[in-house]
Design a protein around this motif. Structure first.
Motif, PDB file in Angstrom:
ATOM      1  N   LEU A   1      43.512  20.347   1.049  1.00 37.30           N
ATOM      2  CA  LEU A   1      43.468  21.658   0.921  1.00 37.30           C
ATOM      3  C   LEU A   1      42.407  22.366   1.650  1.00 37.30           C
ATOM      4  CD1 LEU A   1      43.538  23.969  -1.474  1.00 37.30           C
ATOM      5  CD2 LEU A   1      41.487  23.439  -2.586  1.00 37.30           C
ATOM      6  N   SER A   2      41.723  21.727   2.328  1.00 35.65           N
ATOM      7  CA  SER A   2      40.447  22.748   3.746  1.00 35.65           C
ATOM      8  C   SER A   2      41.476  22.610   5.013  1.00 35.65           C
ATOM      9  CB  SER A   2      39.432  21.966   3.431  1.00 35.65           C
ATOM     10  OG  SER A   2      38.165  21.934   2.831  1.00 35.65           O
ATOM     11  N   LEU A   3      42.004  22.010   5.287  1.00 33.33           N
ATOM     12  CA  LEU A   3      42.550  21.444   6.444  1.00 33.33           C
ATOM     13  C   LEU A   3      44.066  23.162   6.210  1.00 33.33           C
ATOM     14  CD1 LEU A   3      43.334  20.787   9.686  1.00 33.33           C
ATOM     15  CD2 LEU A   3      45.255  19.075   8.224  1.00 33.33           C
ATOM     16  N   HIS A   4      44.344  22.782   5.115  1.00 36.25           N
ATOM     17  CA  HIS A   4      46.039  24.088   4.596  1.00 36.25           C
ATOM     18  C   HIS A   4      45.397  25.008   4.907  1.00 36.25           C
ATOM     19  CE1 HIS A   4      48.072  20.493   4.769  1.00 36.25           C
ATOM     20  NE2 HIS A   4      48.804  20.560   4.604  1.00 36.25           N
ATOM     21  N   ILE A   5      44.027  25.611   4.005  1.00 30.34           N
ATOM     22  CA  ILE A   5      43.036  27.025   4.284  1.00 30.34           C
ATOM     23  C   ILE A   5      43.250  27.429   5.699  1.00 30.34           C
ATOM     24  CG2 ILE A   5      40.981  28.079   3.867  1.00 30.34           C
ATOM     25  CD1 ILE A   5      41.531  26.393   0.783  1.00 30.34           C
ATOM     26  N   VAL A   6      42.502  26.343   6.396  1.00 30.08           N
ATOM     27  CA  VAL A   6      42.269  27.022   7.120  1.00 30.08           C
ATOM     28  C   VAL A   6      43.424  27.432   8.459  1.00 30.08           C
ATOM     29  CG1 VAL A   6      41.330  25.681  10.240  1.00 30.08           C
ATOM     30  CG2 VAL A   6      40.581  25.285   7.292  1.00 30.08           C
ATOM     31  N   LEU A   7      45.041  26.859   8.841  1.00 37.71           N
ATOM     32  CA  LEU A   7      46.324  26.204   8.483  1.00 37.71           C
ATOM     33  C   LEU A   7      46.147  27.857   8.598  1.00 37.71           C
ATOM     34  CD1 LEU A   7      47.645  22.966   8.636  1.00 37.71           C
ATOM     35  CD2 LEU A   7      46.472  24.355  10.898  1.00 37.71           C
ATOM     36  N   VAL A   8      46.275  28.223   7.171  1.00 40.59           N
ATOM     37  CA  VAL A   8      47.131  29.413   6.836  1.00 40.59           C
ATOM     38  C   VAL A   8      46.097  30.708   6.873  1.00 40.59           C
ATOM     39  CG1 VAL A   8      46.949  30.816   4.247  1.00 40.59           C
ATOM     40  CG2 VAL A   8      47.449  29.078   4.860  1.00 40.59           C
ATOM     41  N   GLY A   9      45.069  30.597   7.638  1.00 41.72           N
ATOM     42  CA  GLY A   9      43.947  31.347   7.055  1.00 41.72           C
ATOM     43  C   GLY A   9      44.185  31.408   9.387  1.00 41.72           C
ATOM     44  N   ALA A  10      44.927  30.791  10.552  1.00 44.47           N
ATOM     45  CA  ALA A  10      45.267  31.105  11.448  1.00 44.47           C
ATOM     46  C   ALA A  10      46.347  31.566  12.186  1.00 44.47           C
ATOM     47  CB  ALA A  10      45.082  29.663  12.134  1.00 44.47           C
ATOM     48  N   VAL A  11      47.603  31.614  11.181  1.00 43.59           N
ATOM     49  CA  VAL A  11      48.220  31.810  10.632  1.00 43.59           C
ATOM     50  C   VAL A  11      48.325  33.779  10.502  1.00 43.59           C
ATOM     51  CG1 VAL A  11      50.515  32.246   9.743  1.00 43.59           C
ATOM     52  CG2 VAL A  11      50.005  29.959  10.492  1.00 43.59           C
TER      53      VAL A  11
ATOM     54  N   TRP B   1      58.557  37.983   9.184  1.00 48.08           N
ATOM     55  CA  TRP B   1      58.899  36.175   8.506  1.00 48.08           C
ATOM     56  C   TRP B   1      58.058  35.360   9.056  1.00 48.08           C
ATOM     57  CZ3 TRP B   1      61.298  36.955   4.176  1.00 48.08           C
ATOM     58  CH2 TRP B   1      62.737  38.526   3.878  1.00 48.08           C
ATOM     59  N   PHE B   2      57.916  35.264  10.324  1.00 41.62           N
ATOM     60  CA  PHE B   2      57.635  33.874  10.722  1.00 41.62           C
ATOM     61  C   PHE B   2      56.471  33.823  10.092  1.00 41.62           C
ATOM     62  CE2 PHE B   2      59.870  35.250  14.245  1.00 41.62           C
ATOM     63  CZ  PHE B   2      61.008  34.390  14.597  1.00 41.62           C
ATOM     64  N   SER B   3      55.574  34.513   9.601  1.00 43.10           N
ATOM     65  CA  SER B   3      54.616  34.158   8.462  1.00 43.10           C
ATOM     66  C   SER B   3      54.701  33.625   7.438  1.00 43.10           C
ATOM     67  CB  SER B   3      53.439  35.189   8.471  1.00 43.10           C
ATOM     68  OG  SER B   3      52.642  35.746   9.952  1.00 43.10           O
ATOM     69  N   TYR B   4      55.759  34.361   6.801  1.00 45.41           N
ATOM     70  CA  TYR B   4      55.999  34.090   5.385  1.00 45.41           C
ATOM     71  C   TYR B   4      56.534  32.391   5.783  1.00 45.41           C
ATOM     72  CZ  TYR B   4      56.287  38.835   3.954  1.00 45.41           C
ATOM     73  OH  TYR B   4      55.813  39.925   3.849  1.00 45.41           O
ATOM     74  N   ILE B   5      57.298  32.147   6.546  1.00 46.28           N
ATOM     75  CA  ILE B   5      58.073  30.767   7.009  1.00 46.28           C
ATOM     76  C   ILE B   5      57.097  29.569   7.122  1.00 46.28           C
ATOM     77  CG2 ILE B   5      59.227  29.229   8.505  1.00 46.28           C
ATOM     78  CD1 ILE B   5      61.014  32.002   9.079  1.00 46.28           C
ATOM     79  N   PHE B   6      55.695  29.555   7.499  1.00 44.49           N
ATOM     80  CA  PHE B   6      54.206  29.109   8.194  1.00 44.49           C
ATOM     81  C   PHE B   6      54.160  28.973   6.525  1.00 44.49           C
ATOM     82  CE2 PHE B   6      55.476  29.951  12.626  1.00 44.49           C
ATOM     83  CZ  PHE B   6      55.058  28.430  13.114  1.00 44.49           C
ATOM     84  N   TYR B   7      53.689  30.219   5.736  1.00 46.65           N
ATOM     85  CA  TYR B   7      53.000  30.124   4.358  1.00 46.65           C
ATOM     86  C   TYR B   7      53.678  29.025   3.779  1.00 46.65           C
ATOM     87  CZ  TYR B   7      50.976  33.778   5.991  1.00 46.65           C
ATOM     88  OH  TYR B   7      49.570  35.452   6.994  1.00 46.65           O
ATOM     89  N   ALA B   8      55.433  29.006   3.632  1.00 43.31           N
ATOM     90  CA  ALA B   8      56.018  28.072   3.210  1.00 43.31           C
ATOM     91  C   ALA B   8      55.792  26.783   3.103  1.00 43.31           C
ATOM     92  CB  ALA B   8      57.541  28.704   3.466  1.00 43.31           C
ATOM     93  N   PHE B   9      55.886  26.463   4.772  1.00 41.09           N
ATOM     94  CA  PHE B   9      55.989  25.166   5.259  1.00 41.09           C
ATOM     95  C   PHE B   9      54.371  24.894   4.883  1.00 41.09           C
ATOM     96  CE2 PHE B   9      54.686  22.527   9.399  1.00 41.09           C
ATOM     97  CZ  PHE B   9      55.425  21.604   9.016  1.00 41.09           C
ATOM     98  N   PHE B  10      52.954  25.618   5.307  1.00 42.42           N
ATOM     99  CA  PHE B  10      51.987  24.754   5.136  1.00 42.42           C
ATOM    100  C   PHE B  10      51.614  24.686   3.390  1.00 42.42           C
ATOM    101  CE2 PHE B  10      50.212  27.054   8.506  1.00 42.42           C
ATOM    102  CZ  PHE B  10      50.523  26.061   9.487  1.00 42.42           C
ATOM    103  N   ALA B  11      52.744  25.445   2.729  1.00 47.54           N
ATOM    104  CA  ALA B  11      53.084  24.771   0.858  1.00 47.54           C
ATOM    105  C   ALA B  11      53.761  23.673   1.205  1.00 47.54           C
ATOM    106  CB  ALA B  11      52.878  26.163   0.312  1.00 47.54           C
ATOM    107  N   LEU B  12      54.318  23.094   1.397  1.00 48.33           N
ATOM    108  CA  LEU B  12      55.237  22.540   1.586  1.00 48.33           C
ATOM    109  C   LEU B  12      54.212  21.493   1.412  1.00 48.33           C
ATOM    110  CD1 LEU B  12      57.722  20.477   0.242  1.00 48.33           C
ATOM    111  CD2 LEU B  12      59.038  20.904   3.565  1.00 48.33           C
TER     112      LEU B  12
END
Length: 175
Positions: free
Chosen positions: A14-24, A147-158
């Motif tokens: 969860l922490s790793l994904h929060i950092v990745l979403v924050g970076a995007v 749109w690229f941000s939305y794609i990355f958010y969906a990818f990180f959720a998956l």
């Protein structure tokens, strides 16, 4: 003990994904629809704008600021307009003076514009969003979507969902 380790690994994921979403969210472009109301140039050094309380103590540079107002809510926002050069994030922006001239023209005509920016606005840290480009919006046209941000958010959720399932599978299969 296994349950503690399982939840610890899920917390790490969860922490790793929060950092990745924050970076995007920080580095990828976002868009605002606004009216430019004014601008100014401030001389800054590594500690921020130069003033009596913060004298120059190193190399300085000029940073442009653009002041805007949301046409619907009348909420004001300040943007920074600074070159990124060859640094991170890779926008390769070398034309902040030209962008400032465009902003001045749009401010004189009170036109609705789309500002493409990256970064966050944090008032207590004196951190402003950095303008990448400014474009006039035609009548009835709306701002673009990231749109690229939305794609990355969906990818990180998956990937978060799959990593949680993987961790649960490791610990539940050993029972």
């Amino acid at each position: 003990m296994k349950a503690i380790l399982k939840y610890f690994l899920i917390l790490v994921m969860l922490s790793l994904h929060i950092v990745l979403v924050g970076a995007v969210n920080y580095a990828f472009p976002s868009y605002d629809q606004t009216i430019i109301t004014g601008m100014e140039v401030r001389r800054v050094d590594k500690d921020g704008p130069i003033s009596k309380s913060n004298p120059q103590d190193g190399p300085v540079r000029d940073v442009y600021y653009i002041f805007t107002e949301d046409p619907a809510s009348k909420k004001v926002m300040t943007y920074r307009n600074e070159d990124t050069g060859w640094g991170l994030p890779f926008y390769f922006k070398f034309d902040s003076a030209l962008t400032q001239a465009k902003a001045q023209a749009f401010a004189n005509e009170k036109k609705v514009v789309q500002i493409k920016y990256y970064g966050w606005y944090v008032s207590w840290l004196n951190e402003f969003r950095n303008v990448v480009s400014i474009k006039e919006l035609a009548e009835g046209e709306t701002k673009a979507n990231p749109w690229f941000s939305y794609i990355f958010y969906a990818f990180f959720a998956l990937t978060f969902f799959l990593s949680v399932q993987l961790v649960r599978g490791w610990f539940d299969s050993s029972k």
